[in-house]
Design a protein around this motif. Structure first.
Motif, short mmCIF file in Angstrom:
data_model
loop_
_atom_site.label_atom_id
_atom_site.label_comp_id
_atom_site.label_asym_id
_atom_site.label_seq_id
_atom_site.Cartn_x
_atom_site.Cartn_y
_atom_site.Cartn_z
N GLU A 5 45.81 44.89 42.67
CA GLU A 5 45.30 45.73 41.58
C GLU A 5 45.01 44.86 40.34
OE1 GLU A 5 44.28 48.67 41.38
OE2 GLU A 5 44.35 49.18 39.24
N ARG A 62 43.41 58.73 35.95
CA ARG A 62 43.89 57.60 36.72
C ARG A 62 43.61 56.29 36.00
NH1 ARG A 62 41.52 54.13 39.90
NH2 ARG A 62 42.82 52.95 41.33
N SER A 88 37.44 59.45 37.39
CA SER A 88 38.53 60.37 37.06
C SER A 88 39.07 60.09 35.65
CB SER A 88 39.65 60.25 38.09
OG SER A 88 40.13 58.93 38.13
N PRO A 142 35.86 48.27 48.80
CA PRO A 142 36.53 49.07 47.78
C PRO A 142 37.13 48.15 46.72
CG PRO A 142 37.87 49.00 49.75
CD PRO A 142 36.60 48.25 50.06
N ASP A 143 37.33 48.69 45.52
CA ASP A 143 37.79 47.88 44.38
C ASP A 143 39.02 47.05 44.72
OD1 ASP A 143 37.57 47.04 41.70
OD2 ASP A 143 39.23 48.36 41.18
N GLY A 169 38.00 46.39 39.00
CA GLY A 169 38.20 47.54 38.11
C GLY A 169 39.14 47.19 36.96
N TYR A 228 30.56 46.64 41.44
CA TYR A 228 31.57 47.51 40.83
C TYR A 228 31.00 48.88 40.49
CZ TYR A 228 34.74 49.50 37.41
OH TYR A 228 35.57 50.36 36.75
N LYS A 229 31.76 49.92 40.84
CA LYS A 229 31.40 51.28 40.42
C LYS A 229 32.61 51.87 39.69
CE LYS A 229 30.48 51.61 44.71
NZ LYS A 229 30.30 50.17 44.89
N HIS A 230 32.43 52.39 38.49
CA HIS A 230 33.59 52.84 37.73
C HIS A 230 34.22 54.08 38.35
CE1 HIS A 230 31.02 55.95 35.89
NE2 HIS A 230 32.14 56.53 35.56
N ASP A 231 35.51 54.23 38.11
CA ASP A 231 36.26 55.38 38.61
C ASP A 231 36.03 56.55 37.65
OD1 ASP A 231 38.14 57.26 39.22
OD2 ASP A 231 39.81 55.86 39.38
#
Lengths: 411, 82
Positions: free
Chosen positions: A328, A411, A408, B54-55, A333, A403-406
């Motif tokens: 993470e 979160r 929500s 995925p990220d 992100g 990259y694609k932003h989240d």
């Protein structure tokens, strides 16, 4: 899950902050607040005018043992949370922005030791020394020869012979280099390694000499004494950190630098707003019954300040949720989120100080009035150029292909 | 699959050395792969293998070697086996 080999500060679950921890954190912040009000603020004008190191504030910080605040209790520190360190940076910056920034830079270096020393006896001992002797740690990541401010590229390399290595770095801008007790320095793994294959080494003052090649004479942040030096050092090889610098940069430096710098800028913004408040109150007292013209602007300003505060607190929460998960921490992100905190906070501080300036009018413009915002203005101007925002936006834009932003909110 | 990955590394990796000089397990970062280079590779891999990273998988570890890239791709293409 690739877990970061982090030393747990208190033995509690990561992410959860106990009541004892909160009370201990608060006690540290209270100490910093007193130092800021009584010592930092008293010497800020002189530090700024002479572009000198805020010695009085750092003597006090060492005396109150705040330089080891983030080091885990097992190594003699206080195990303070990042939120507490951020609050200390902000509190110190409210009195003297240079003091806040130096403290932030010291803690950014300390965070790298805390996060990446688990498999190195030397570095664990070094952390004990930082806490016990209240050592001030500086950083040498920039370099001349075309590297400039790109910390992920080095020209110089570690020249290792047997158990000893030599390292010479030219044209490095080292904040408070002359006052630091130790320096964490980056270099290529060996002189022939690619520029991006870097390591970081910790050298103590007795192991290097610094030749000053340029003086720090700037608009603001004058007390950080970020002179240019040639660094010439020699030390045992065990002082090279075992993890590659790329990991150190992404897993500890990135988040700590952006969040703690933003906290320093919040301190500047917050003190500017406090001065605008005091000005509006003084005006209101002069003409009872009528709201001064600046009152409306002040209301607007408080919304901007709250916006900036929320930005930083959300960034700290994001880090707290990610700090034990290396995947993470090094995800795109997370990088985009921390870069965005830096961009947004560095823009916000300039905007807030400018608006406070308009409220205080000529009293803000003066150097000698209690409502003066001249130093705040100059200090705030460093924010967008300290790691240039365009460089950061450029790095972020390189990631946008994948990259694609989240979308929500929670979160 | 490895040949296709090597082909992409050669075209998009911006490595200072030829990919042919590196073994499947060799550290690409030590060979000079930058974070910008890994993003370029990622985009090319997504295109070539028709997958989407995925990220959480876009990290240094998954791009550390030819073998690591292959295993990351396999876990994307056959998620039940991962």
């Amino acid at each position: 899950m690739n877990v970061v080999a982090r030393i747990s500060p208190t033995g509690v679950e990561p992410g959860s902050i106990s009541d004892d921890r909160k009370a201990a954190d608060q006690a540290l912040v209270d100490k910093a607040r007193i130092i800021s009000r009584t010592i930092g603020a008293a010497h800020a004008a002189d530090v700024d005018e002479k572009a000198r190191f805020p010695q009085e504030a750092f003597d006090a910080l060492k005396e109150k043992r705040l330089l080891g605040a983030m080091i885990p209790a097992a190594y003699g520190g206080d195990g303070a949370s990042l939120a507490a360190i951020a609050d200390i940076c902000s509190a110190l910056a409210q009195g003297c922005a240079s003091t806040g920034m130096i403290y932030a830079m010291h803690q950014i270096k300390t965070s790298s030791l805390i996060t990446h020393s688990a498999d190195s006896t030397w570095h664990l001992d070094f952390m004990r020394r930082i806490a016990a002797e209240q050592l001030l740690i500086a950083s040498a990541t920039t370099e001349g020869g075309g590297v400039g401010g790109d910390l992920r590229t080095s020209v110089c390399g570690v020249d290792q012979q047997g158990d000893i290595f030599d390292l010479t770095k030219e044209g490095a801008l080292i904040s408070y280099g002359a006052q630091a007790d130790a320096i964490l320095i980056t270099a290529r793994r060996h002189p022939d390694a690619p520029p991006s294959d870097q390591v970081m080494a910790a050298l103590t003052k007795d192991q290097y000499r610094l030749e000053r090649t340029g003086a720090w004479n700037t608009m603001g942040m004058r007390g950080t004494c970020s002179d240019s030096f040639t660094f010439i050092g020699q030390a045992p090889a065990e002082q090279i950190m075992t993890r590659p610098f790329a990991e150190i940069a992404s897993q500890s430096m990135l988040a700590h630098a952006h969040l703690l710098w933003a906290s320093v800028w919040y301190g500047i913004a917050s003190d500017a707003v406090a001065r605008a408040e005091a000005f509006v109150r003084a005006e209101a007292r002069k003409r009872p019954g009528t709201a001064p013209p600046g009152a409306l602007r002040l209301a607007e300003l408080l919304a901007l300040l709250q916006n900036m505060k929320s930005l930083i607190l959300a960034g700290i929460a994001r880090y707290e949720g990610a700090k034990t998960d290396a995947d993470e921490l090094s995800s795109i992100g997370f990088v985009v989120a921390m870069n965005s905190v830096k961009i947004a906070a560095s823009q916000a501080v300039g905007e807030i100080v400018t608006k406070a300036f308009v409220i205080c009018g000529i009293q803000g413009y003066r150097n000698d009035s209690p409502h003066s915002l001249a130093r705040h203005m100059r200090d705030a101007m460093s924010a967008p150029v300290m790691i240039n925002n365009d460089r950061i936006l450029g790095n972020t834009s390189n990631l946008l292909g994948v990259y694609k932003h989240d979308p929500s909110l929670l979160r | 699959m490895k040949a296709k990955i090597r082909d992409i590394l050669a075209k998009h990796g911006r490595l200072p050395v030829s990919i042919d000089t590196l073994g499947d397990q060799d550290d690409l970062h030590a060979a000079g792969l930058t974070s910008f280079g890994s993003v370029e590779i990622m985009m090319a891999l997504e295109e070539a293998f028709n997958v989407e990273f995925p990220d959480r998988m876009m990290n240094r570890r998954n791009f550390a070697s030819v073998a690591a890239i292959e295993s990351a791709l396999q876990s994307l293409m056959h998620p039940q086996a991962a």
